[in-house]
Write a protein that holds these residues in place. Structure first.
Motif, PDB file in Angstrom:
ATOM      1  N   PRO A 187       0.795  -1.236   0.000  1.00  0.00           N
ATOM      2  CA  PRO A 187       0.000   0.000   0.000  1.00  0.00           C
ATOM      3  C   PRO A 187       0.824   1.281   0.000  1.00  0.00           C
ATOM      4  O   PRO A 187       0.277   2.358  -0.259  1.00  0.00           O
ATOM      5  CB  PRO A 187      -0.829  -0.128   1.294  1.00  0.00           C
ATOM      6  N   ASN A 188       2.122   1.182   0.261  1.00  0.00           N
ATOM      7  CA  ASN A 188       2.993   2.359   0.198  1.00  0.00           C
ATOM      8  C   ASN A 188       3.484   2.647  -1.211  1.00  0.00           C
ATOM      9  O   ASN A 188       4.116   3.681  -1.445  1.00  0.00           O
ATOM     10  CB  ASN A 188       4.227   2.168   1.094  1.00  0.00           C
ATOM     11  N   HIS A 189       3.217   1.742  -2.161  1.00  0.00           N
ATOM     12  CA  HIS A 189       3.880   1.815  -3.455  1.00  0.00           C
ATOM     13  C   HIS A 189       2.913   1.571  -4.607  1.00  0.00           C
ATOM     14  O   HIS A 189       1.908   0.873  -4.465  1.00  0.00           O
ATOM     15  CB  HIS A 189       5.002   0.772  -3.537  1.00  0.00           C
ATOM     16  N   SER A 190       3.272   2.077  -5.755  1.00  0.00           N
ATOM     17  CA  SER A 190       2.556   1.771  -6.984  1.00  0.00           C
ATOM     18  C   SER A 190       2.972   0.393  -7.498  1.00  0.00           C
ATOM     19  O   SER A 190       4.170   0.094  -7.563  1.00  0.00           O
ATOM     20  CB  SER A 190       2.887   2.829  -8.040  1.00  0.00           C
ATOM     21  N   PRO A 191       2.029  -0.464  -7.869  1.00  0.00           N
ATOM     22  CA  PRO A 191       2.397  -1.773  -8.429  1.00  0.00           C
ATOM     23  C   PRO A 191       3.337  -1.673  -9.620  1.00  0.00           C
ATOM     24  O   PRO A 191       4.228  -2.507  -9.783  1.00  0.00           O
ATOM     25  CB  PRO A 191       1.042  -2.375  -8.834  1.00  0.00           C
ATOM     26  N   LEU A 192       3.165  -0.641 -10.456  1.00  0.00           N
ATOM     27  CA  LEU A 192       4.047  -0.466 -11.608  1.00  0.00           C
ATOM     28  C   LEU A 192       5.486  -0.243 -11.162  1.00  0.00           C
ATOM     29  O   LEU A 192       6.424  -0.862 -11.688  1.00  0.00           O
ATOM     30  CB  LEU A 192       3.570   0.715 -12.459  1.00  0.00           C
ATOM     31  N   ILE A 193       5.682   0.631 -10.168  1.00  0.00           N
ATOM     32  CA  ILE A 193       7.037   0.925  -9.693  1.00  0.00           C
ATOM     33  C   ILE A 193       7.655  -0.308  -9.038  1.00  0.00           C
ATOM     34  O   ILE A 193       8.848  -0.597  -9.220  1.00  0.00           O
ATOM     35  CB  ILE A 193       7.027   2.113  -8.709  1.00  0.00           C
ATOM     36  N   VAL A 194       6.858  -1.056  -8.282  1.00  0.00           N
ATOM     37  CA  VAL A 194       7.357  -2.290  -7.669  1.00  0.00           C
ATOM     38  C   VAL A 194       7.831  -3.255  -8.747  1.00  0.00           C
ATOM     39  O   VAL A 194       8.918  -3.841  -8.655  1.00  0.00           O
ATOM     40  CB  VAL A 194       6.275  -2.945  -6.789  1.00  0.00           C
ATOM     41  N   ALA A 195       7.032  -3.419  -9.803  1.00  0.00           N
ATOM     42  CA  ALA A 195       7.409  -4.325 -10.890  1.00  0.00           C
ATOM     43  C   ALA A 195       8.690  -3.858 -11.575  1.00  0.00           C
ATOM     44  O   ALA A 195       9.576  -4.670 -11.885  1.00  0.00           O
ATOM     45  CB  ALA A 195       6.271  -4.419 -11.899  1.00  0.00           C
ATOM     46  N   GLU A 196       8.799  -2.540 -11.800  1.00  0.00           N
ATOM     47  CA  GLU A 196      10.008  -2.030 -12.455  1.00  0.00           C
ATOM     48  C   GLU A 196      11.244  -2.226 -11.591  1.00  0.00           C
ATOM     49  O   GLU A 196      12.316  -2.606 -12.089  1.00  0.00           O
ATOM     50  CB  GLU A 196       9.818  -0.548 -12.785  1.00  0.00           C
ATOM     51  N   GLN A 197      11.120  -1.973 -10.297  1.00  0.00           N
ATOM     52  CA  GLN A 197      12.267  -2.120  -9.407  1.00  0.00           C
ATOM     53  C   GLN A 197      12.705  -3.575  -9.309  1.00  0.00           C
ATOM     54  O   GLN A 197      13.901  -3.891  -9.404  1.00  0.00           O
ATOM     55  CB  GLN A 197      11.928  -1.559  -8.029  1.00  0.00           C
ATOM     56  N   PHE A 198      11.748  -4.484  -9.124  1.00  0.00           N
ATOM     57  CA  PHE A 198      12.110  -5.892  -8.982  1.00  0.00           C
ATOM     58  C   PHE A 198      12.494  -6.513 -10.319  1.00  0.00           C
ATOM     59  O   PHE A 198      13.327  -7.431 -10.367  1.00  0.00           O
ATOM     60  CB  PHE A 198      10.974  -6.662  -8.299  1.00  0.00           C
ATOM     61  N   GLY A 199      11.924  -6.021 -11.409  1.00  0.00           N
ATOM     62  CA  GLY A 199      12.370  -6.483 -12.718  1.00  0.00           C
ATOM     63  C   GLY A 199      13.829  -6.122 -12.953  1.00  0.00           C
ATOM     64  O   GLY A 199      14.612  -6.922 -13.485  1.00  0.00           O
ATOM     65  N   THR A 200      14.198  -4.906 -12.540  1.00  0.00           N
ATOM     66  CA  THR A 200      15.592  -4.479 -12.646  1.00  0.00           C
ATOM     67  C   THR A 200      16.500  -5.348 -11.787  1.00  0.00           C
ATOM     68  O   THR A 200      17.553  -5.827 -12.240  1.00  0.00           O
ATOM     69  CB  THR A 200      15.726  -2.998 -12.223  1.00  0.00           C
ATOM     70  N   LEU A 201      16.089  -5.575 -10.533  1.00  0.00           N
ATOM     71  CA  LEU A 201      16.890  -6.425  -9.643  1.00  0.00           C
ATOM     72  C   LEU A 201      17.027  -7.832 -10.209  1.00  0.00           C
ATOM     73  O   LEU A 201      18.099  -8.440 -10.145  1.00  0.00           O
ATOM     74  CB  LEU A 201      16.233  -6.484  -8.263  1.00  0.00           C
ATOM     75  N   GLY A 202      15.935  -8.347 -10.769  1.00  0.00           N
ATOM     76  CA  GLY A 202      15.967  -9.706 -11.315  1.00  0.00           C
ATOM     77  C   GLY A 202      16.896  -9.850 -12.500  1.00  0.00           C
ATOM     78  O   GLY A 202      17.466 -10.920 -12.738  1.00  0.00           O
TER      79      GLY A 202
ATOM     80  N   GLN B 289       1.847  -9.159 -11.037  1.00  0.00           N
ATOM     81  CA  GLN B 289       2.074 -10.392 -11.792  1.00  0.00           C
ATOM     82  C   GLN B 289       1.894 -10.160 -13.289  1.00  0.00           C
ATOM     83  O   GLN B 289       2.643 -10.708 -14.102  1.00  0.00           O
ATOM     84  CB  GLN B 289       1.143 -11.485 -11.291  1.00  0.00           C
ATOM     85  N   LYS B 290       0.909  -9.338 -13.665  1.00  0.00           N
ATOM     86  CA  LYS B 290       0.681  -9.054 -15.087  1.00  0.00           C
ATOM     87  C   LYS B 290       1.862  -8.308 -15.695  1.00  0.00           C
ATOM     88  O   LYS B 290       2.236  -8.548 -16.844  1.00  0.00           O
ATOM     89  CB  LYS B 290      -0.601  -8.234 -15.254  1.00  0.00           C
TER      90      LYS B 290
ATOM     91  N   THR C 219      -1.674  -6.922 -24.659  1.00  0.00           N
ATOM     92  CA  THR C 219      -2.942  -6.771 -23.944  1.00  0.00           C
ATOM     93  C   THR C 219      -2.998  -5.565 -23.027  1.00  0.00           C
ATOM     94  O   THR C 219      -3.986  -5.362 -22.339  1.00  0.00           O
ATOM     95  CB  THR C 219      -3.222  -8.038 -23.104  1.00  0.00           C
ATOM     96  N   THR C 220      -1.966  -4.761 -22.969  1.00  0.00           N
ATOM     97  CA  THR C 220      -1.983  -3.625 -22.052  1.00  0.00           C
ATOM     98  C   THR C 220      -1.250  -2.431 -22.646  1.00  0.00           C
ATOM     99  O   THR C 220      -0.292  -2.586 -23.406  1.00  0.00           O
ATOM    100  CB  THR C 220      -1.330  -4.003 -20.705  1.00  0.00           C
ATOM    101  N   LYS C 221      -1.744  -1.245 -22.320  1.00  0.00           N
ATOM    102  CA  LYS C 221      -1.088  -0.027 -22.791  1.00  0.00           C
ATOM    103  C   LYS C 221       0.037   0.404 -21.868  1.00  0.00           C
ATOM    104  O   LYS C 221       0.933   1.143 -22.278  1.00  0.00           O
ATOM    105  CB  LYS C 221      -2.129   1.093 -22.913  1.00  0.00           C
ATOM    106  N   VAL C 222      -0.032  -0.020 -20.591  1.00  0.00           N
ATOM    107  CA  VAL C 222       1.000   0.331 -19.612  1.00  0.00           C
ATOM    108  C   VAL C 222       1.841  -0.903 -19.345  1.00  0.00           C
ATOM    109  O   VAL C 222       1.326  -1.951 -18.951  1.00  0.00           O
ATOM    110  CB  VAL C 222       0.377   0.841 -18.300  1.00  0.00           C
ATOM    111  N   ARG C 223       3.136  -0.786 -19.571  1.00  0.00           N
ATOM    112  CA  ARG C 223       4.022  -1.936 -19.418  1.00  0.00           C
ATOM    113  C   ARG C 223       5.181  -1.607 -18.499  1.00  0.00           C
ATOM    114  O   ARG C 223       5.646  -0.469 -18.451  1.00  0.00           O
ATOM    115  CB  ARG C 223       4.573  -2.370 -20.782  1.00  0.00           C
ATOM    116  N   ALA C 224       5.649  -2.612 -17.785  1.00  0.00           N
ATOM    117  CA  ALA C 224       6.922  -2.529 -17.064  1.00  0.00           C
ATOM    118  C   ALA C 224       7.893  -3.369 -17.875  1.00  0.00           C
ATOM    119  O   ALA C 224       8.140  -4.539 -17.571  1.00  0.00           O
ATOM    120  CB  ALA C 224       6.778  -3.055 -15.650  1.00  0.00           C
TER     121      ALA C 224
END
Length: 345
Positions: free
Chosen positions: A85-100, A144-145, A153-158
């Motif tokens: 709840p402190n974060h945007s799901p998009l930003i979380v995905a981008e940060q963890f995608g980078t770490l991964g 997850q998406k 299927t989406t206009k917003v991507r990480a």
């Protein structure tokens, strides 16, 4: 305790700030502990997210994760957890995608819905966070998406997350997240190291309601404990006075830096017997190797968890490293095959 399966063991690090210890030294200590944990066979090194607490420096969790991952070789580095709840799901995905991508097959994503701070600070972090709390299951789906390589299927991507494999874990300190983890077929981590009251009820819900998913065929559970292990009961008791006073500060709202240990006095023993503190520290195992081993075996037998994750609020770094060394020896002994479960040819 005879074991017919090996129990993994991990570290939960809060980067606790001790009295007169600067932040750069706190982070150096975290790296030193992570390297030792890697050498000792700990499976994961997870970093918590807390805010506006002078005694805890794990505020920029993903930044610290990246730093520690860069200083280690193979131990899994994760969030224990990101308070979604402190974060945007998009930003979380981008940060963890980078770490991964930076550290392939080494990053874990633990997600919780608590604020990790007081309500005033939580509002300062994200003013609409209460809406996000209620959307916690939906925001998990969003993340997850972003990781799926489904750009049509989406206009917003990480884009940095697409196709990156990051295991997701659901954290909880009550029964709410047990339902979510079970329904989504994800591993479940319970914060019994500080909120043990609903541990067994939450685990029962998780195992009963678990639905296999593309991520997990069978339930996988982790539970937290506090450990202060030393060469003698007396020494462990003395070392534990730092965390005892820290917990009192949490309960009373009088937060301060982790204090240097002192001799266990009659007054501190009386404070330790406070019912609220007893409830919070139900799974705080303080003592020599034999005592901590007995407590750990009993905990594993009662809970049946697949993995245990250890927090340890100890002022002196050498005492903290020793405690984690002793606990690794305990787990090696617990996991040692016994006559009862060795199959003869």
């Amino acid at each position: 305790m005879p074991q017919n399966r090996s129990i993994d063991y991990s570290v939960l690090e809060l980067a606790v700030v001790g009295q007169d210890i600067p932040h750069h030294k706190v982070f150096e200590n975290s790296v030193e502990l992570a390297r030792l944990a890697e050498d000792l066979g700990y499976k994961r090194f997870w970093l918590a997210e807390h805010h506006n607490m002078v005694s805890i420096a794990s505020t920029a969790t993903t930044v610290l994760m990246s730093h520690i991952a860069s200083k280690t070789d193979h131990i899994r580095i994760g969030s224990g957890g990101i308070m979604l709840p402190n974060h945007s799901p998009l930003i979380v995905a981008e940060q963890f995608g980078t770490l991964g991508s930076l550290y392939p097959d080494r990053i874990d994503m633990g997600l919780g819905r608590a604020p990790g701070t007081d309500q005033v600070t939580a509002h300062a972090i994200r003013s609409d966070r209460m809406n996000s709390v209620f959307k916690f299951p939906h925001e998990i789906d969003e993340i997850q998406k972003y990781f799926r390589n489904d750009k049509a299927t989406t206009k917003v991507r990480a884009t940095v997350a697409e196709g990156v494999k990051i295991p997701m874990y659901i954290l909880g300190s009550s029964t709410d997240s047990a339902h979510v983890a079970a329904q989504k077929g994800l591993p479940y981590v319970f914060a019994s190291h500080f909120a043990p009251a609903q541990l067994f009820q939450a685990m029962e819900i998780y195992y009963r309601e678990f639905q296999p998913s593309e991520y997990l065929d069978e339930p996988y559970s982790i539970a937290g404990i506090n450990v202060v292990a030393s060469d003698s009961m007396e020494e462990a008791e003395k070392i534990s006075t730092s965390s005892l006073r820290m917990m009192v500060g949490v309960l009373t709202g009088n937060l301060d830096y982790l204090q240097k240990p002192e001799e266990m006095t009659a007054e501190l023993r009386e404070v330790r017997e406070n019912p609220a503190l007893q409830r919070m520290l139900q799974y705080a195992f303080v003592g020599d190797k034999a005592h901590v081993k007995d407590k750990t075996e009993d905990f594993l037998k009662q809970t049946g968890v697949d993995e245990v994750i250890v927090a340890s609020h100890i002022y002196h770094q050498e005492d903290r490293l020793k405690s984690f060394r002793i606990f690794s020896e305990i787990m090696e002994e617990i996991n040692q095959p016994t006559e009862a479960n060795i199959k003869l040819p």
